[in-house]
Design an enzyme around this catalytic site. Sequence first.
Site, PDB file in Angstrom:
ATOM      1  N   PRO A  78      -3.544  -5.661  -5.999  1.00  0.00           N
ATOM      2  CA  PRO A  78      -2.961  -4.748  -5.057  1.00  0.00           C
ATOM      3  C   PRO A  78      -3.476  -4.802  -3.792  1.00  0.00           C
ATOM      4  CG  PRO A  78      -5.045  -3.976  -6.094  1.00  0.00           C
ATOM      5  CD  PRO A  78      -4.869  -5.274  -6.639  1.00  0.00           C
ATOM      6  N   ALA A  79      -2.842  -3.938  -2.722  1.00  0.00           N
ATOM      7  CA  ALA A  79      -3.105  -3.980  -1.416  1.00  0.00           C
ATOM      8  C   ALA A  79      -4.487  -3.607  -1.097  1.00  0.00           C
ATOM      9  CB  ALA A  79      -1.872  -3.338  -0.552  1.00  0.00           C
TER      10      ALA A  79
ATOM     11  N   GLU B 119      12.012  -3.359  11.215  1.00  0.00           N
ATOM     12  CA  GLU B 119      11.799  -2.423  10.319  1.00  0.00           C
ATOM     13  C   GLU B 119      10.683  -1.620  11.027  1.00  0.00           C
ATOM     14  OE1 GLU B 119       9.657  -3.631   6.647  1.00  0.00           O
ATOM     15  OE2 GLU B 119      10.813  -2.133   5.683  1.00  0.00           O
TER      16      GLU B 119
ATOM     17  N   GLY C 101       6.604  -6.408  -0.652  1.00  0.00           N
ATOM     18  CA  GLY C 101       5.913  -6.339   0.580  1.00  0.00           C
ATOM     19  C   GLY C 101       6.884  -6.899   1.436  1.00  0.00           C
ATOM     20  N   SER C 102       6.174  -7.414   2.638  1.00  0.00           N
ATOM     21  CA  SER C 102       6.989  -7.558   3.892  1.00  0.00           C
ATOM     22  C   SER C 102       7.757  -8.802   3.791  1.00  0.00           C
ATOM     23  CB  SER C 102       6.003  -7.883   5.119  1.00  0.00           C
ATOM     24  OG  SER C 102       5.086  -8.945   4.855  1.00  0.00           O
TER      25      SER C 102
ATOM     26  N   GLU D 238      10.821  -7.718  -3.599  1.00  0.00           N
ATOM     27  CA  GLU D 238      11.346  -6.715  -3.231  1.00  0.00           C
ATOM     28  C   GLU D 238      10.456  -6.576  -1.523  1.00  0.00           C
ATOM     29  OE1 GLU D 238      13.238  -4.563  -4.452  1.00  0.00           O
ATOM     30  OE2 GLU D 238      13.320  -5.344  -6.424  1.00  0.00           O
ATOM     31  N   LEU D 239      11.553  -6.966  -0.647  1.00  0.00           N
ATOM     32  CA  LEU D 239      10.813  -7.084   0.487  1.00  0.00           C
ATOM     33  C   LEU D 239      11.378  -5.993   1.528  1.00  0.00           C
ATOM     34  CD1 LEU D 239      11.761 -10.897   0.631  1.00  0.00           C
ATOM     35  CD2 LEU D 239       9.475  -9.769  -0.113  1.00  0.00           C
TER      36      LEU D 239
ATOM     37  N   GLU E 256      14.597  -4.141  -9.909  1.00  0.00           N
ATOM     38  CA  GLU E 256      13.560  -3.597 -10.594  1.00  0.00           C
ATOM     39  C   GLU E 256      14.376  -2.258 -11.097  1.00  0.00           C
ATOM     40  OE1 GLU E 256      10.089  -2.917  -8.304  1.00  0.00           O
ATOM     41  OE2 GLU E 256       9.390  -5.139  -8.691  1.00  0.00           O
TER      42      GLU E 256
ATOM     43  N   CYS F 171      10.144   1.388   2.432  1.00  0.00           N
ATOM     44  CA  CYS F 171      11.225   0.223   2.563  1.00  0.00           C
ATOM     45  C   CYS F 171      12.677   0.650   2.779  1.00  0.00           C
ATOM     46  CB  CYS F 171      10.898  -0.962   1.393  1.00  0.00           C
ATOM     47  SG  CYS F 171      11.403  -0.119  -0.379  1.00  0.00           S
TER      48      CYS F 171
ATOM     49  N   TRP G 208       0.863  -1.243  -0.044  1.00  0.00           N
ATOM     50  CA  TRP G 208      -0.016   0.037  -0.042  1.00  0.00           C
ATOM     51  C   TRP G 208       0.753   1.237   0.216  1.00  0.00           C
ATOM     52  CZ3 TRP G 208       1.720   2.233   4.234  1.00  0.00           C
ATOM     53  CH2 TRP G 208       2.500   1.678   5.545  1.00  0.00           C
ATOM     54  N   ASN G 209       2.231   1.225   0.329  1.00  0.00           N
ATOM     55  CA  ASN G 209       2.922   2.559   0.758  1.00  0.00           C
ATOM     56  C   ASN G 209       3.321   3.159  -0.692  1.00  0.00           C
ATOM     57  OD1 ASN G 209       4.678   0.715  -0.265  1.00  0.00           O
ATOM     58  ND2 ASN G 209       6.285   1.397   1.053  1.00  0.00           N
TER      59      ASN G 209
HETATM   60  P1  NAP Z   1       2.380  -7.147   3.388  1.00  0.00           P
HETATM   61  O1  NAP Z   1       1.749  -7.300   4.595  1.00  0.00           O
HETATM   62  O2  NAP Z   1       3.438  -8.191   2.995  1.00  0.00           O
HETATM   63  O3  NAP Z   1       1.433  -7.022   2.067  1.00  0.00           O
HETATM   64  C1  NAP Z   1       1.977  -6.879   0.677  1.00  0.00           C
HETATM   65  C2  NAP Z   1       0.959  -7.358  -0.186  1.00  0.00           C
HETATM   66  O4  NAP Z   1       0.966  -8.735   0.012  1.00  0.00           O
HETATM   67  C3  NAP Z   1      -0.611  -7.053  -0.063  1.00  0.00           C
HETATM   68  O5  NAP Z   1      -1.250  -6.917  -1.179  1.00  0.00           O
HETATM   69  C4  NAP Z   1      -1.161  -8.142   0.789  1.00  0.00           C
HETATM   70  O6  NAP Z   1      -2.578  -8.292   0.847  1.00  0.00           O
HETATM   71  C5  NAP Z   1      -0.433  -9.434   0.227  1.00  0.00           C
HETATM   72  N1  NAP Z   1      -0.334 -10.528   0.900  1.00  0.00           N
HETATM   73  C6  NAP Z   1      -0.350 -10.888   2.262  1.00  0.00           C
HETATM   74  N2  NAP Z   1      -0.605 -12.231   2.605  1.00  0.00           N
HETATM   75  C7  NAP Z   1      -0.536 -12.747   1.423  1.00  0.00           C
HETATM   76  C8  NAP Z   1      -0.840 -14.198   1.007  1.00  0.00           C
HETATM   77  N3  NAP Z   1      -0.561 -15.229   1.826  1.00  0.00           N
HETATM   78  N4  NAP Z   1      -0.721 -14.417  -0.140  1.00  0.00           N
HETATM   79  C9  NAP Z   1      -0.608 -13.661  -1.179  1.00  0.00           C
HETATM   80  N5  NAP Z   1      -0.680 -12.101  -0.981  1.00  0.00           N
HETATM   81  C10 NAP Z   1      -0.712 -11.947   0.271  1.00  0.00           C
HETATM   82  O7  NAP Z   1       3.383  -5.654   3.450  1.00  0.00           O
HETATM   83  P2  NAP Z   1       2.541  -4.311   3.638  1.00  0.00           P
HETATM   84  O8  NAP Z   1       2.185  -4.216   4.686  1.00  0.00           O
HETATM   85  O9  NAP Z   1       1.463  -4.159   2.472  1.00  0.00           O
HETATM   86  O10 NAP Z   1       3.819  -3.539   3.021  1.00  0.00           O
HETATM   87  C11 NAP Z   1       4.902  -3.147   3.931  1.00  0.00           C
HETATM   88  C12 NAP Z   1       6.051  -4.065   3.579  1.00  0.00           C
HETATM   89  O11 NAP Z   1       6.346  -3.746   2.093  1.00  0.00           O
HETATM   90  C13 NAP Z   1       7.545  -3.535   4.379  1.00  0.00           C
HETATM   91  O12 NAP Z   1       8.131  -4.613   4.734  1.00  0.00           O
HETATM   92  C14 NAP Z   1       8.185  -2.897   3.196  1.00  0.00           C
HETATM   93  O13 NAP Z   1       9.557  -2.467   3.363  1.00  0.00           O
HETATM   94  C15 NAP Z   1       7.902  -3.644   1.911  1.00  0.00           C
HETATM   95  N6  NAP Z   1       8.408  -2.975   0.751  1.00  0.00           N
HETATM   96  C16 NAP Z   1       9.224  -3.176   0.293  1.00  0.00           C
HETATM   97  C17 NAP Z   1       9.638  -2.527  -0.882  1.00  0.00           C
HETATM   98  C18 NAP Z   1      10.779  -2.811  -1.710  1.00  0.00           C
HETATM   99  O14 NAP Z   1      10.942  -2.272  -3.072  1.00  0.00           O
HETATM  100  N7  NAP Z   1      11.787  -3.736  -1.398  1.00  0.00           N
HETATM  101  C19 NAP Z   1       8.912  -1.656  -1.748  1.00  0.00           C
HETATM  102  C20 NAP Z   1       7.498  -0.979  -0.890  1.00  0.00           C
HETATM  103  C21 NAP Z   1       7.228  -1.742   0.276  1.00  0.00           C
HETATM  104  P3  NAP Z   1      -3.433  -8.278   2.318  1.00  0.00           P
HETATM  105  O15 NAP Z   1      -3.002  -7.054   2.950  1.00  0.00           O
HETATM  106  O16 NAP Z   1      -4.739  -8.432   1.599  1.00  0.00           O
HETATM  107  O17 NAP Z   1      -2.826  -9.637   2.796  1.00  0.00           O
END
Ligand code: NAP
Length: 495
Positions: free
Chosen positions: A190-191, A397, A242-243, A264-265, A474, A298, A165-166
């Site tokens: 998407p989120a 984090e 995501g995470s 990308e975590l 990326e 991130c 979502w960020n």
């Molecule tokens: P998240 O909780 O991992 O969620 C990311 C996405 O994954 C959401 O669309 C979420 O949907 C989905 N998801 C969760 N569980 C899943 C599953 N079992 N199967 C399939 N999809 C699933 O992360 P967030 O809280 O949205 O974002 C924050 C994290 O993203 C931070 O750790 C940040 O560092 C990281 N991030 C990394 C980068 C990079 O480029 N390295 C860039 C931006 C953000 P639901 O919410 O519906 O579960």
Amino acid sequence: MSVIDRPDTIAERLDDKALFRTDSFIGGEWVAGDATTEVFNPANGQVIAEVADVGEAGAIKAVAAATAAFETWKKVSPFERSKILMKWNQLILEAQSDLAKLITLEMGKTYREAHGEVVYGASFVEWSAEEAKRIHGETLDTPFPGSRGWTIRQPVGVVGCITPWNFPVAMITRKCAPALAAGCTMVIKPAPETPLSALALAELAKRAGFPDGVVNVICGDAPAIGGVLTSSPDVRMVGFTGSTAVGKLLMKQAASTVKRVALELGGNAPFIVMDDADIEKAADGIIASKFRVSGQTCVSANRLIVQPKVADQLVAALEARISKLKPGDGFASDSDLGPLIHMGAVERVDALVQQAREAGAKIVTGGKRLDSELGGSFYAPTLIDGGTAAMDVACNEIFGPIASIYRVETEEDIIKLANDTPYGLAAYIYTRDVGRVHRLSEGIEYGMIGINAPMVGAASTPFGGMKESGIGREGGKWGVEEFTELKYVLLGGVD
Ligand code: NAP
């Protein structure tokens, strides 16, 4: 039904507080689901939208649409693909204000930051449009007499793409634009916090001329959709931002079909300030890196590792700057920091601060919730001094507006502390000593390093992490290559 059918009505809907109602986008059509998910404005907790939840059935349908579309899209000339991407870029930039409104509305960042995100997001579309025409193989020398060898690069196939979502626009374009340039088709989830920007991008993609089924955006139950995207043999690659915890889960799931993954975590970025640095510039850099998007990126500075000789000067410079930062609704022109994504994030961040306080750290400024004061999920910009490696704020984090100082004397110990984390995404070093630049940048284990620079990402450069921060890159030519298969061909009997 699309969110951006009439872009001119977005501002009116904001004024009227009318709900957005939208479906998912599959095979070029808007598709309703059995249920809906509510979307909230984190600045005030109000429901702003109801989005169709298409779940597992929608994912299966979208994979089928993307699989069918791949057969024709992969044969479209790269020059034609480039033109469509350029049109998408143009439409995104023309809709900049509307997209920025959607971003601020659904995730809270300031309207100024949201404008910046749209431009950043579009830059990947423009870059990929240019790059589409430059995806080529090489000729090879071989040890086999009378033969010629060469490589070709072909699109991987259908790509499942799951985003956070960020950065609701940029995290989608950074994956999709290079994948589409390479000739792949996309199923994007998407989120749930930020579906509106994603669905608006889908509508703009349709208008740009992508054939039906090339771009699909589906909303709904994450494990159900993720299950389809990671297990279907028709999906050849999963791109996830995501995470780290969810990334590991998806990687395990994708193993069943030996699917390619690009991850990308999370991060735990060290921001190193050496005693020869320009401290005023370092303080400006920390404000930019740490407090942008209220610390919810991130690559946000997570640990400020400072040589003791300049630590007091840096603390004073930061305190002066942080005291001027104004949290508030992202639409207010004087807001510097929007809310955190939800109240759970406020509670998590506050727990990190309280644990640091109890463990003996000093809260120089901030350190409190502002939700009851400002009416949304706000937290005060905070500076902590006297941090230690064992504190929760150092090991996790933060993903919030909390900066903490760690005083460390020697270069050796600085490198050790910087690397004392499973993450390895971004790092920052402030120094004017060229020897230190090389020793530190070679010694720390991070995929991206800014020297006297608080922001590193651009469409032309490789974005990605080491260790548990991810796999793949990326951006730049590397971002396009991720979405191609390298095929080797040997022709015998030539001479
Ligand atoms: P998240 O909780 O991992 O969620 C990311 C996405 O994954 C959401 O669309 C979420 O949907 C989905 N998801 C969760 N569980 C899943 C599953 N079992 N199967 C399939 N999809 C699933 O992360 P967030 O809280 O949205 O974002 C924050 C994290 O993203 C931070 O750790 C940040 O560092 C990281 N991030 C990394 C980068 C990079 O480029 N390295 C860039 C931006 C953000 P639901 O919410 O519906 O579960």
